[in-house]
Design an enzyme around this catalytic site. Sequence first.
Site, PDB file in Angstrom:
ATOM      1  N   GLY A 107     -26.160 -59.418 -12.881  1.00 28.60           N
ATOM      2  CA  GLY A 107     -25.958 -59.229 -11.434  1.00 28.60           C
ATOM      3  C   GLY A 107     -25.977 -57.754 -11.086  1.00 28.60           C
ATOM      4  O   GLY A 107     -25.048 -57.022 -11.408  1.00 28.60           O
ATOM      5  N   VAL A 111     -21.412 -54.723  -6.625  1.00 32.15           N
ATOM      6  CA  VAL A 111     -20.355 -54.490  -7.614  1.00 32.15           C
ATOM      7  C   VAL A 111     -20.973 -54.070  -8.951  1.00 32.15           C
ATOM      8  O   VAL A 111     -20.644 -53.009  -9.496  1.00 32.15           O
ATOM      9  CB  VAL A 111     -19.486 -55.765  -7.793  1.00 32.15           C
ATOM     10  CG1 VAL A 111     -18.519 -55.593  -8.956  1.00 32.15           C
ATOM     11  CG2 VAL A 111     -18.724 -56.053  -6.509  1.00 32.15           C
ATOM     12  N   ARG A 137     -34.989 -56.376  -6.635  1.00 25.09           N
ATOM     13  CA  ARG A 137     -33.743 -55.626  -6.744  1.00 25.09           C
ATOM     14  C   ARG A 137     -33.767 -54.691  -7.961  1.00 25.09           C
ATOM     15  O   ARG A 137     -33.388 -53.531  -7.886  1.00 25.09           O
ATOM     16  CB  ARG A 137     -32.571 -56.597  -6.858  1.00 25.09           C
ATOM     17  CG  ARG A 137     -31.305 -55.971  -6.319  1.00 25.09           C
ATOM     18  CD  ARG A 137     -30.241 -56.972  -5.999  1.00 25.09           C
ATOM     19  NE  ARG A 137     -29.556 -56.539  -4.774  1.00 25.09           N
ATOM     20  CZ  ARG A 137     -28.428 -57.063  -4.340  1.00 25.09           C
ATOM     21  NH1 ARG A 137     -27.884 -58.049  -4.976  1.00 25.09           N
ATOM     22  NH2 ARG A 137     -27.861 -56.600  -3.243  1.00 25.09           N
ATOM     23  N   CYS A 371     -15.848 -59.770   0.906  1.00 21.46           N
ATOM     24  CA  CYS A 371     -14.673 -60.254   0.166  1.00 21.46           C
ATOM     25  C   CYS A 371     -13.572 -60.885   1.003  1.00 21.46           C
ATOM     26  O   CYS A 371     -13.083 -61.958   0.656  1.00 21.46           O
ATOM     27  CB  CYS A 371     -14.059 -59.105  -0.627  1.00 21.46           C
ATOM     28  SG  CYS A 371     -15.001 -58.668  -2.065  1.00 21.46           S
ATOM     29  N   LYS A 374     -13.900 -64.517   2.444  1.00 22.61           N
ATOM     30  CA  LYS A 374     -14.197 -65.449   1.351  1.00 22.61           C
ATOM     31  C   LYS A 374     -12.979 -65.619   0.436  1.00 22.61           C
ATOM     32  O   LYS A 374     -12.629 -66.736   0.052  1.00 22.61           O
ATOM     33  CB  LYS A 374     -15.392 -64.894   0.562  1.00 22.61           C
ATOM     34  CG  LYS A 374     -15.912 -65.826  -0.492  1.00 22.61           C
ATOM     35  CD  LYS A 374     -17.259 -65.366  -1.013  1.00 22.61           C
ATOM     36  CE  LYS A 374     -17.150 -64.210  -1.960  1.00 22.61           C
ATOM     37  NZ  LYS A 374     -18.451 -63.876  -2.571  1.00 22.61           N
TER      38      LYS A 374
HETATM   39  C1  UDX Z   1     -12.504 -54.643   0.211  1.00 26.09           C
HETATM   40  C2  UDX Z   1     -11.298 -54.090  -0.545  1.00 26.09           C
HETATM   41  O1  UDX Z   1     -10.823 -52.908   0.126  1.00 26.09           O
HETATM   42  C3  UDX Z   1     -11.687 -53.774  -1.982  1.00 26.09           C
HETATM   43  O2  UDX Z   1     -10.548 -53.354  -2.712  1.00 26.09           O
HETATM   44  C4  UDX Z   1     -12.278 -55.025  -2.624  1.00 26.09           C
HETATM   45  O3  UDX Z   1     -12.723 -54.733  -3.941  1.00 26.09           O
HETATM   46  C5  UDX Z   1     -13.439 -55.540  -1.813  1.00 26.09           C
HETATM   47  O4  UDX Z   1     -13.031 -55.771  -0.457  1.00 26.09           O
HETATM   48  P1  UDX Z   1     -14.655 -53.584   1.348  1.00 26.09           P
HETATM   49  O5  UDX Z   1     -14.892 -54.960   1.866  1.00 26.09           O
HETATM   50  O6  UDX Z   1     -15.771 -52.852   0.713  1.00 26.09           O
HETATM   51  O7  UDX Z   1     -13.470 -53.604   0.277  1.00 26.09           O
HETATM   52  O8  UDX Z   1     -14.163 -52.658   2.566  1.00 26.09           O
HETATM   53  P2  UDX Z   1     -12.774 -52.281   3.220  1.00 26.09           P
HETATM   54  O9  UDX Z   1     -12.711 -50.815   3.325  1.00 26.09           O
HETATM   55  O10 UDX Z   1     -11.617 -52.947   2.597  1.00 26.09           O
HETATM   56  O11 UDX Z   1     -12.943 -52.830   4.707  1.00 26.09           O
HETATM   57  C6  UDX Z   1     -13.050 -54.217   4.977  1.00 26.09           C
HETATM   58  C7  UDX Z   1     -13.173 -54.449   6.471  1.00 26.09           C
HETATM   59  O12 UDX Z   1     -11.958 -54.142   7.134  1.00 26.09           O
HETATM   60  C8  UDX Z   1     -14.246 -53.574   7.141  1.00 26.09           C
HETATM   61  O13 UDX Z   1     -14.943 -54.341   8.098  1.00 26.09           O
HETATM   62  C9  UDX Z   1     -13.445 -52.488   7.815  1.00 26.09           C
HETATM   63  O14 UDX Z   1     -14.078 -51.933   8.923  1.00 26.09           O
HETATM   64  C10 UDX Z   1     -12.197 -53.270   8.227  1.00 26.09           C
HETATM   65  N1  UDX Z   1     -11.013 -52.425   8.415  1.00 26.09           N
HETATM   66  C11 UDX Z   1     -10.523 -51.698   7.380  1.00 26.09           C
HETATM   67  C12 UDX Z   1     -10.375 -52.405   9.657  1.00 26.09           C
HETATM   68  O15 UDX Z   1     -10.806 -53.062  10.597  1.00 26.09           O
HETATM   69  N2  UDX Z   1      -9.252 -51.632   9.812  1.00 26.09           N
HETATM   70  C13 UDX Z   1      -8.724 -50.895   8.787  1.00 26.09           C
HETATM   71  O16 UDX Z   1      -7.702 -50.224   8.995  1.00 26.09           O
HETATM   72  C14 UDX Z   1      -9.383 -50.932   7.533  1.00 26.09           C
HETATM   73  P1  ADP Z   2     -21.601 -58.443  -5.359  1.00 22.89           P
HETATM   74  O1  ADP Z   2     -21.216 -57.847  -4.036  1.00 22.89           O
HETATM   75  O2  ADP Z   2     -20.504 -59.319  -5.924  1.00 22.89           O
HETATM   76  O3  ADP Z   2     -22.111 -57.455  -6.337  1.00 22.89           O
HETATM   77  P2  ADP Z   2     -24.335 -59.279  -4.770  1.00 22.89           P
HETATM   78  O4  ADP Z   2     -24.785 -60.435  -3.953  1.00 22.89           O
HETATM   79  O5  ADP Z   2     -24.588 -57.904  -4.242  1.00 22.89           O
HETATM   80  O6  ADP Z   2     -22.771 -59.496  -5.033  1.00 22.89           O
HETATM   81  O7  ADP Z   2     -24.981 -59.351  -6.227  1.00 22.89           O
HETATM   82  C1  ADP Z   2     -25.066 -60.499  -6.989  1.00 22.89           C
HETATM   83  C2  ADP Z   2     -26.372 -60.419  -7.797  1.00 22.89           C
HETATM   84  O8  ADP Z   2     -26.362 -61.415  -8.807  1.00 22.89           O
HETATM   85  C3  ADP Z   2     -27.645 -60.640  -6.978  1.00 22.89           C
HETATM   86  O9  ADP Z   2     -28.480 -59.510  -7.095  1.00 22.89           O
HETATM   87  C4  ADP Z   2     -28.294 -61.907  -7.612  1.00 22.89           C
HETATM   88  O10 ADP Z   2     -29.704 -61.840  -7.630  1.00 22.89           O
HETATM   89  C5  ADP Z   2     -27.710 -61.853  -9.018  1.00 22.89           C
HETATM   90  N1  ADP Z   2     -27.686 -63.146  -9.731  1.00 22.89           N
HETATM   91  C6  ADP Z   2     -27.216 -64.333  -9.287  1.00 22.89           C
HETATM   92  N2  ADP Z   2     -27.325 -65.269 -10.257  1.00 22.89           N
HETATM   93  C7  ADP Z   2     -27.856 -64.653 -11.352  1.00 22.89           C
HETATM   94  C8  ADP Z   2     -28.211 -65.080 -12.680  1.00 22.89           C
HETATM   95  N3  ADP Z   2     -27.996 -66.332 -13.087  1.00 22.89           N
HETATM   96  N4  ADP Z   2     -28.760 -64.163 -13.524  1.00 22.89           N
HETATM   97  C9  ADP Z   2     -28.960 -62.881 -13.125  1.00 22.89           C
HETATM   98  N5  ADP Z   2     -28.644 -62.433 -11.896  1.00 22.89           N
HETATM   99  C10 ADP Z   2     -28.099 -63.286 -11.012  1.00 22.89           C
END
Ligand code: UDX
Ligand code: ADP
Length: 581
Positions: A107, A111, A137, A371, A374
Amino acid sequence: MSRCVRPLAWALAQAKAGQVLDLDGLPSKQSGRIVTPGTTARTKTCTTRTPEAAASRCKIRDWQVLATFDSELVRVSGAPILLQLGGEEDLSRSVRGTMGVKICCIGAGYVGGPTMAMIALKCPDIEVNVVDISKPRIAAWNSDELPIYEPGLDEVVKACRGKNLFFSTEVERLVAEADIVFVSVNTPTKTSGLGAGKAADLTYWESAARMIADVSKSDKIVVEKSTVPVKTAEAIEKILTHNNKGINFQILSNPEFLAEGTAIEDLQKPDRVLIGGRETPEGQKAVAALKAVYAHWVPEENILTTNLWSAELSKLAANAFLAQRISSINAMSALCEATGADVSEVAYAVGKDSRIGPKFLNASVGFGGSCFQKDILNLVYICECNGLMEVANYWKQVVQINDYQKTRFVRRVVSSMFNTVSGKKVAILGFAFKKDTGDTRETPAIDVCHGLLGDKALLSIYDPQVTEDQIRRDLSMNKFEWDHPQHLQPQSPTTLTKQVSVVWDAYEATKGAHGICVITEWDEFKNLDYQKIYDNMVKPAFIFDGRNVLNMEELRKIGFITYSIGKPLDPWVKDLPAAAN
Ligand code: UDX
Ligand code: ADP
């Protein structure tokens, strides 16, 4: 300690990528192939630190420079040796523990990509392969245009790509060769069947686990990197052990806490690294092995080890707590508008309490990102499955307030503009779910746009990092569809062409518009020439700040009718008969 290998170092110093060369001076004359671009072995006095390396000299067939820092780590016939340039300092304990380890990450997403790039940067002794089923990708990861926008990522990737960091679609081969396999694949929310709308769909995880079981010929540590529901490890363990051929698989949970936009900073200096494993001797050995990877740069006291279930649940809990803070301040923002309080002042006063703290208290049009929603839905589902309905309902409210906030914003826009936006041009500034990322997953912009389109608005959208294709796909996809590999998403969105235009400039987006909605807090929106924008808009000109980043005092002076989340209302907005709540 054996003296070496001077000819090898010399050959390295001279060699170019792809070149086949003779390693003169070794007991048995063998050929070596440079498999990484360039090398910078700069000195002629090298020593090996491992006696075995001397013994393996005569068996040299193929070698590879794994990294170029103060020292050169070279893989010789599959066994790594370290060519030290100059002095004979002791290798750090952690480096000794991981020398020659091969990592493969399944993947190459938001992340997997950045996390593996950081591991490669910090661990020159480890070979890191990132694999994905998506050819475009992987091609992008191997190009100058990386598939994701993340400040600082380009530099990290460039420093190690082709040295000890590789991106490939050869999933099976590289998984088979790896000692540690990270799994960072999609975990969408189920859209049908049991748990639809809440439970995680583990299709991609399951197929990755089956593939690992099928191709493995040696023991492996399998690491859950993508967020998964609690007890996923148990299911994965069953898949792996059911198919095993005497191979030992250890499952670890190592959730990622990076936030997009600050991923490199977060990876470089994480608040904590969390590793969960089985409480058996083998499980603890695997935990120690992964710990040794992070110990290259993370202080030991910041590497927390727990049991598997605690690690899995901690990730869901951390995201739920963070999202809850945003829903709390957003709930307050509605009350502020009703009472004349200012949400920024309230947040500041509340955050001054050291038990609460000032972070994550910015009221907004709603949280987005792959995140938060979900993970909370997942948490809700797990609670329901365990008969904890009150706990489930408690967390559900965090998502409900988030939906309410997005709806409330749309109502404010429509009611302010004479209760209809039909046929009116509305500029949408920002589409990403937050600034400094091109990611649009669960962005509040989607719901806001749908709300306005439902009222027949004509949208002109501008975001500095999101492509037109992405915006059109996002607006035509069904809920939760985004969380599948790209090739399984709708490819040629045809709808909405008349109602939506996507432009590459904020001035173009706002020209002839009746209203502006700021949905993402991009810094450039703070410094636009709003007088020029006002002059080119239909009057009265409205501006709705969904992020509280604009100077409303100045905008009012120019002549705009303004609205900011949770701030005292402009008389125009306040006196409207259709209350937006
Ligand atoms: C989040 C977690 O912070 C991170 O630890 C986890 O691994 C993945 O999810 P991310 O989704 O990348 O990270 O962004 P984050 O900075 O947490 O913001 C999430 C959402 O909340 C964004 O839409 C942001 O604009 C909103 N937000 C954040 C607010 O509306 N107000 C705030 O004060 C902070
Ligand atoms: P995250 O935010 O958790 O990193 P993404 O959607 O950005 O999630 O990335 C997940 C990746 O995993 C995608 O690029 C997708 O093509 C890849 N993927 C999904 N299933 C498989 C698999 N069986 N083998 C290899 N890659 C995979």
